[in-house]
Design a protein around this motif. Structure first.
Motif, PDB file in Angstrom:
ATOM      1  N   ALA A   5       0.873  -1.342  -0.127  1.00 38.41           N
ATOM      2  CA  ALA A   5      -0.037  -0.170   0.042  1.00 38.41           C
ATOM      3  C   ALA A   5       0.841   1.442   0.105  1.00 38.41           C
ATOM      4  CB  ALA A   5      -0.789  -0.175   1.100  1.00 38.41           C
ATOM      5  N   LEU A   6       1.754   1.288   0.643  1.00 38.38           N
ATOM      6  CA  LEU A   6       2.914   2.337   0.638  1.00 38.38           C
ATOM      7  C   LEU A   6       3.554   2.324  -0.626  1.00 38.38           C
ATOM      8  CD1 LEU A   6       4.573   2.260   4.183  1.00 38.38           C
ATOM      9  CD2 LEU A   6       2.141   3.043   3.662  1.00 38.38           C
ATOM     10  N   TYR A   7       3.917   1.300  -1.193  1.00 41.85           N
ATOM     11  CA  TYR A   7       4.516   1.558  -2.374  1.00 41.85           C
ATOM     12  C   TYR A   7       3.699   2.239  -3.403  1.00 41.85           C
ATOM     13  CZ  TYR A   7       4.969  -0.827  -7.028  1.00 41.85           C
ATOM     14  OH  TYR A   7       5.101  -1.426  -8.228  1.00 41.85           O
ATOM     15  N   ALA A   8       2.346   1.800  -3.507  1.00 42.78           N
ATOM     16  CA  ALA A   8       1.269   1.987  -4.618  1.00 42.78           C
ATOM     17  C   ALA A   8       1.082   3.780  -4.174  1.00 42.78           C
ATOM     18  CB  ALA A   8       0.073   1.164  -4.239  1.00 42.78           C
ATOM     19  N   ILE A   9       0.852   3.934  -3.111  1.00 48.15           N
ATOM     20  CA  ILE A   9       0.658   5.467  -2.989  1.00 48.15           C
ATOM     21  C   ILE A   9       1.803   6.488  -3.205  1.00 48.15           C
ATOM     22  CG2 ILE A   9       1.264   5.954  -0.268  1.00 48.15           C
ATOM     23  CD1 ILE A   9      -2.034   6.578  -1.863  1.00 48.15           C
ATOM     24  N   ALA A  10       2.861   5.745  -3.060  1.00 45.75           N
ATOM     25  CA  ALA A  10       4.201   6.799  -3.273  1.00 45.75           C
ATOM     26  C   ALA A  10       4.426   6.946  -4.623  1.00 45.75           C
ATOM     27  CB  ALA A  10       5.420   5.897  -2.681  1.00 45.75           C
ATOM     28  N   ALA A  11       3.696   6.208  -5.554  1.00 48.45           N
ATOM     29  CA  ALA A  11       3.999   6.467  -6.866  1.00 48.45           C
ATOM     30  C   ALA A  11       3.323   7.879  -7.422  1.00 48.45           C
ATOM     31  CB  ALA A  11       3.158   5.429  -7.928  1.00 48.45           C
ATOM     32  N   GLY A  12       2.300   8.049  -6.564  1.00 48.41           N
ATOM     33  CA  GLY A  12       1.520   9.403  -7.166  1.00 48.41           C
ATOM     34  C   GLY A  12       2.054  10.414  -6.115  1.00 48.41           C
ATOM     35  N   MET A  13       3.222  10.268  -5.515  1.00 47.89           N
ATOM     36  CA  MET A  13       3.592  11.624  -4.480  1.00 47.89           C
ATOM     37  C   MET A  13       5.207  11.941  -4.756  1.00 47.89           C
ATOM     38  SD  MET A  13       1.901  10.585  -0.859  1.00 47.89           S
ATOM     39  CE  MET A  13       2.433  11.957   0.191  1.00 47.89           C
ATOM     40  N   ARG A  14       5.642  11.744  -6.010  1.00 48.09           N
ATOM     41  CA  ARG A  14       6.896  11.621  -6.226  1.00 48.09           C
ATOM     42  C   ARG A  14       7.484  13.289  -6.028  1.00 48.09           C
ATOM     43  NH1 ARG A  14       7.762   7.184 -11.152  1.00 48.09           N
ATOM     44  NH2 ARG A  14       6.921   5.511  -9.869  1.00 48.09           N
ATOM     45  N   HIS A  15       6.774  14.069  -6.073  1.00 47.54           N
ATOM     46  CA  HIS A  15       7.372  15.495  -6.164  1.00 47.54           C
ATOM     47  C   HIS A  15       7.391  15.809  -4.416  1.00 47.54           C
ATOM     48  CE1 HIS A  15       6.350  17.121  -9.804  1.00 47.54           C
ATOM     49  NE2 HIS A  15       5.410  16.226  -9.962  1.00 47.54           N
ATOM     50  N   GLU A  16       6.708  15.080  -3.465  1.00 46.42           N
ATOM     51  CA  GLU A  16       6.717  15.189  -2.279  1.00 46.42           C
ATOM     52  C   GLU A  16       7.690  14.147  -1.448  1.00 46.42           C
ATOM     53  OE1 GLU A  16       2.915  16.664  -3.895  1.00 46.42           O
ATOM     54  OE2 GLU A  16       4.045  14.639  -3.786  1.00 46.42           O
ATOM     55  N   VAL A  17       7.872  12.952  -2.123  1.00 47.82           N
ATOM     56  CA  VAL A  17       8.704  11.843  -1.303  1.00 47.82           C
ATOM     57  C   VAL A  17       9.733  11.327  -2.240  1.00 47.82           C
ATOM     58  CG1 VAL A  17       8.599   9.620  -0.176  1.00 47.82           C
ATOM     59  CG2 VAL A  17       6.573  11.204  -0.135  1.00 47.82           C
ATOM     60  N   LYS A  18      10.855  11.662  -2.049  1.00 45.55           N
ATOM     61  CA  LYS A  18      11.960  11.242  -3.010  1.00 45.55           C
ATOM     62  C   LYS A  18      12.365   9.845  -2.891  1.00 45.55           C
ATOM     63  CE  LYS A  18      11.911  15.536  -4.190  1.00 45.55           C
ATOM     64  NZ  LYS A  18      11.256  15.819  -5.260  1.00 45.55           N
ATOM     65  N   ALA A  19      11.639   9.082  -1.609  1.00 49.28           N
ATOM     66  CA  ALA A  19      12.118   7.646  -1.486  1.00 49.28           C
ATOM     67  C   ALA A  19      11.732   6.847  -2.737  1.00 49.28           C
ATOM     68  CB  ALA A  19      11.741   7.371  -0.256  1.00 49.28           C
ATOM     69  N   ASP A  20      12.136   5.939  -3.176  1.00 46.33           N
ATOM     70  CA  ASP A  20      11.880   5.007  -4.106  1.00 46.33           C
ATOM     71  C   ASP A  20      11.477   3.654  -3.471  1.00 46.33           C
ATOM     72  OD1 ASP A  20      11.657   3.312  -6.150  1.00 46.33           O
ATOM     73  OD2 ASP A  20      13.657   3.196  -6.706  1.00 46.33           O
ATOM     74  N   PHE A  21      10.119   3.385  -3.086  1.00 45.46           N
ATOM     75  CA  PHE A  21       9.439   2.568  -2.507  1.00 45.46           C
ATOM     76  C   PHE A  21       9.691   1.291  -3.313  1.00 45.46           C
ATOM     77  CE2 PHE A  21       8.636   5.360   0.746  1.00 45.46           C
ATOM     78  CZ  PHE A  21       8.153   4.587   1.742  1.00 45.46           C
ATOM     79  N   SER A  22       9.795   1.269  -4.692  1.00 44.13           N
ATOM     80  CA  SER A  22      10.071   0.060  -5.570  1.00 44.13           C
ATOM     81  C   SER A  22      11.190  -0.778  -5.195  1.00 44.13           C
ATOM     82  CB  SER A  22      10.268   0.326  -7.082  1.00 44.13           C
ATOM     83  OG  SER A  22      11.140   1.143  -7.248  1.00 44.13           O
ATOM     84  N   ARG A  23      12.077  -0.174  -4.581  1.00 44.12           N
ATOM     85  CA  ARG A  23      13.231  -1.048  -3.831  1.00 44.12           C
ATOM     86  C   ARG A  23      12.842  -2.323  -3.098  1.00 44.12           C
ATOM     87  NH1 ARG A  23      17.451   2.278  -1.117  1.00 44.12           N
ATOM     88  NH2 ARG A  23      15.718   3.194   0.170  1.00 44.12           N
ATOM     89  N   TYR A  24      11.555  -1.756  -2.292  1.00 42.24           N
ATOM     90  CA  TYR A  24      11.067  -2.696  -1.162  1.00 42.24           C
ATOM     91  C   TYR A  24       9.867  -3.684  -1.806  1.00 42.24           C
ATOM     92  CZ  TYR A  24      13.170   1.185   1.278  1.00 42.24           C
ATOM     93  OH  TYR A  24      14.096   2.159   1.802  1.00 42.24           O
ATOM     94  N   MET A  25       9.879  -3.376  -3.135  1.00 43.96           N
ATOM     95  CA  MET A  25       8.601  -4.419  -3.626  1.00 43.96           C
ATOM     96  C   MET A  25       9.128  -4.523  -5.109  1.00 43.96           C
ATOM     97  SD  MET A  25       5.699  -5.473  -3.057  1.00 43.96           S
ATOM     98  CE  MET A  25       5.537  -4.792  -1.394  1.00 43.96           C
ATOM     99  N   PRO A  26       9.705  -5.928  -5.146  1.00 42.75           N
ATOM    100  CA  PRO A  26      10.179  -6.456  -6.525  1.00 42.75           C
ATOM    101  C   PRO A  26       8.843  -6.511  -7.367  1.00 42.75           C
ATOM    102  CG  PRO A  26      11.087  -7.696  -4.968  1.00 42.75           C
ATOM    103  CD  PRO A  26      10.197  -6.698  -4.148  1.00 42.75           C
ATOM    104  N   ALA A  27       8.965  -6.370  -8.876  1.00 41.63           N
ATOM    105  CA  ALA A  27       8.049  -6.307  -9.687  1.00 41.63           C
ATOM    106  C   ALA A  27       7.145  -7.600  -9.690  1.00 41.63           C
ATOM    107  CB  ALA A  27       8.428  -6.072 -11.130  1.00 41.63           C
ATOM    108  N   ASP A  28       7.737  -8.831  -9.518  1.00 44.73           N
ATOM    109  CA  ASP A  28       6.805  -9.778  -9.401  1.00 44.73           C
ATOM    110  C   ASP A  28       5.854 -10.024  -8.307  1.00 44.73           C
ATOM    111  OD1 ASP A  28       6.103 -12.602 -10.292  1.00 44.73           O
ATOM    112  OD2 ASP A  28       7.172 -13.176  -8.282  1.00 44.73           O
TER     113      ASP A  28
END
Length: 525
Positions: A340-363
């Motif tokens: 859920a954090l990975y998903a919401i962070a995708a639309g907050m890239r101006h506000e959050v510089k952290a890359d949550f995709s590091r914690y959620m592999p594509a598969d």
């Protein structure tokens, strides 16, 4: 000038990642490939309904619970090198949500649930593309503003992110086409409700532009929306009643509390894939021994604690306290919360510089998106073949509102040049079902669980953030009206039963009289 907007307002046609209904918006077709209307037809009207744009989390819940889990792991020296980076990133996300909207003109109350900068731009660009798509319509409407004014009717659900989406959309319209400014119209909210209850209960007045019965119908409640008189009309020109919409809303709210829905939604959690993906995600962050503490249900982490955040300019400080009502009691719950954090962070890239995709592999992200789609299919989508449309009947009034606007044109009433509506996924998804759109209204027998293998329904396509459905209406010299449907700005067929209303085989333009007939719509005389 309007034609030039198309280039500056066109983002990429795809967004990488598996964010389900939190997918940031991108138009699904290049406007240069839209079909040209038939000779002799000119645009006369347009209307849309759009979901609010990308936003933050709606409250401090799972983020605080996962942060509590991370802090305990840190205290036990149970984090991997990657896991040590997770805590600061969660805290940065919490801070961004706590302060979201600070310093942004038009955001009244900063904090969780507001539009992100991405969400604001989604609606500003959506408005620019609308103008660019129909330049002759809006040029004529602006030119006639003083002598033959036509309204740009704007309504929203009343919820801040929908209201703000409406504001940023219309601001963009007027910045690009200032002549339209005097035409913007927010109609009075429907007559105050509750109605017909005890005299001690005073009706609640909603601000101009709010229409809960059209745009928040999934959550009508007795305290604000009760209707006792089943003959109470929607308005003097509406045949659909408040009472019918209210009753459909109550039926839906009963449905989402039933054990039947729980039974439909739980299969993914019981499958071996759930434990497999949870381990894949979490063992990259936490030691196996730490995760083993969940065994037997003895360990849990909740959204407790107090957090104080101050904006970069020092002008806003907010202290938030967890409610303790959101708990992580299993590895499945922890991984789902991280998704859920990975998903919401995708639309907050101006506000959050952290890359949550590091914690959620594509598969793994794809798997959790499929689980969320499974839940939404039954809770908001078409559900089962024997559910009698309980998940979308409350949206029929919104569908009918589209038809009534075109009915007015058919009678020669040109007071409206456009109708702009702003709402939520809980209305966009049911509306797509109520419209019977192909690949959307695809219910399954109760004995056949939803999966990606047996059903085309996908939340990222049905209702990404800023999802929208638009009708452009054209008229010729004889008065014939034709309709062009765009769903997420992609030319889209109406329900299959309407194929006979196409003006030619395979055409994306539909004769309005035929369209009314295939949906069973009856115009009010």
């Amino acid at each position: 000038m309007l034609l030039a907007l198309a280039t500056c307002a066109s983002p990429a046609l795809a967004f990488e990642g598996y964010y389900q209904t939190k997918t940031p918006y991108a138009p699904q077709q290049d406007p240069a490939t839209y079909a040209v209307p038939p000779a002799g037809f000119q645009p006369i009207f347009t209307q849309l309904v759009a979901r609010h744009g990308s936003r933050g989390l709606t409250g401090m819940k799972g983020d605080a619970a996962l942060y509590a889990m991370w802090k305990q792991a840190a205290a036990q020296d149970a984090l991997t090198p990657l896991g040590r980076e997770l805590g600061p990133d969660i805290l940065a996300l919490m801070q961004a949500n706590a302060l979201l909207g600070h310093g942004v003109p038009g955001i009244e109350q900063p904090g969780y649930g507001n539009l992100s900068q991405t969400g604001i731009e989604e609606h500003r660009q959506l408005a620019a593309r609308l103008l660019a798509r129909l330049p002759t319509l809006f040029a004529q409407v602006g030119q006639d503003a003083a002598t033959a004014p036509r309204q740009l009717v704007t309504i929203h659900s009343g919820v801040d992110r929908a209201r703000d989406s409406a504001r940023f959309f219309t601001q963009s319209l007027l910045e690009h086409a200032p002549a339209l400014a005097p035409l913007l119209y927010l109609p009075p909210a429907p007559a105050p409700y509750p109605q017909g209850r005890s005299p001690a209960v005073r009706p609640i007045l909603q601000p101009d532009g709010v229409n809960r019965f059209l745009l928040y119908a999934h959550k009508l409640v007795p305290q604000t929306d009760f209707v006792a008189d089943r003959a109470n009309p929607y308005s003097t020109t509406y045949s659909t009643t408040y009472a019918a919409t209210y009753a459909a809303s109550q039926a839906y709210q009963h449905y989402i509390r039933t054990k039947r829905l729980d039974t439909l939604m739980t299969p993914p959690a019981r499958q071996p894939a759930a434990a497999k993906h949870a381990r894949q995600v979490l063992e990259r962050l936490f030691t196996p021994a730490f995760l083993a503490q969940f065994n037997g249900g003895a360990t849990s982490y909740t959204d407790t604690g107090s957090y104080t955040f101050t904006s970069a300019d020092g002008k806003l400080t907010r202290t938030l306290k967890g409610s303790g009502k959101t708990a992580i009691r299993s590895v499945n719950a922890a991984a789902t919360t991280l998704y859920a954090l990975y998903a919401i962070a995708a639309g907050m890239r101006h506000e959050v510089k952290a890359d949550f995709s590091r914690y959620m592999p594509a598969d793994d992200a794809r798997y959790y998106a499929s689980v969320a789609d499974h839940e939404d299919f039954y809770k908001k989508g078409p559900s089962t073949t024997d559910s009698a449309g309980v998940t979308w009947r409350f949206a029929v009034a919104l569908r009918e509102d589209f038809f009534r606007e075109v009915d007015a044109l058919a009678k020669g009433d040109l007071r409206h040049a456009a109708k702009l509506r702003f709402t939520h996924a809980e209305m966009i998804i049911p509306l797509a079902s109520a419209m019977g759109l192909q690949q959307v209204l695809a219910p399954l027998p109760e004995s056949t669980p939803y999966s990606y293998a047996n059903n085309p329904w996908r939340g990222a396509q049905v209702s990404p953030l800023a999802a929208n459905l638009q009708w452009d209406v054209y008229r010729n010299a004889t008065g014939q009206l034709i309709v062009h449907l765009l769903y997420n700005e992609k030319e889209t067929p109406f329900q299959a039963a309407c194929d006979g209303a196409r003006i030619a085989p395979g055409s994306v333009f539909y004769d309005y009289a035929g369209l009314k007939a295939c949906y069973g719509h009856v115009a009010v005389q």
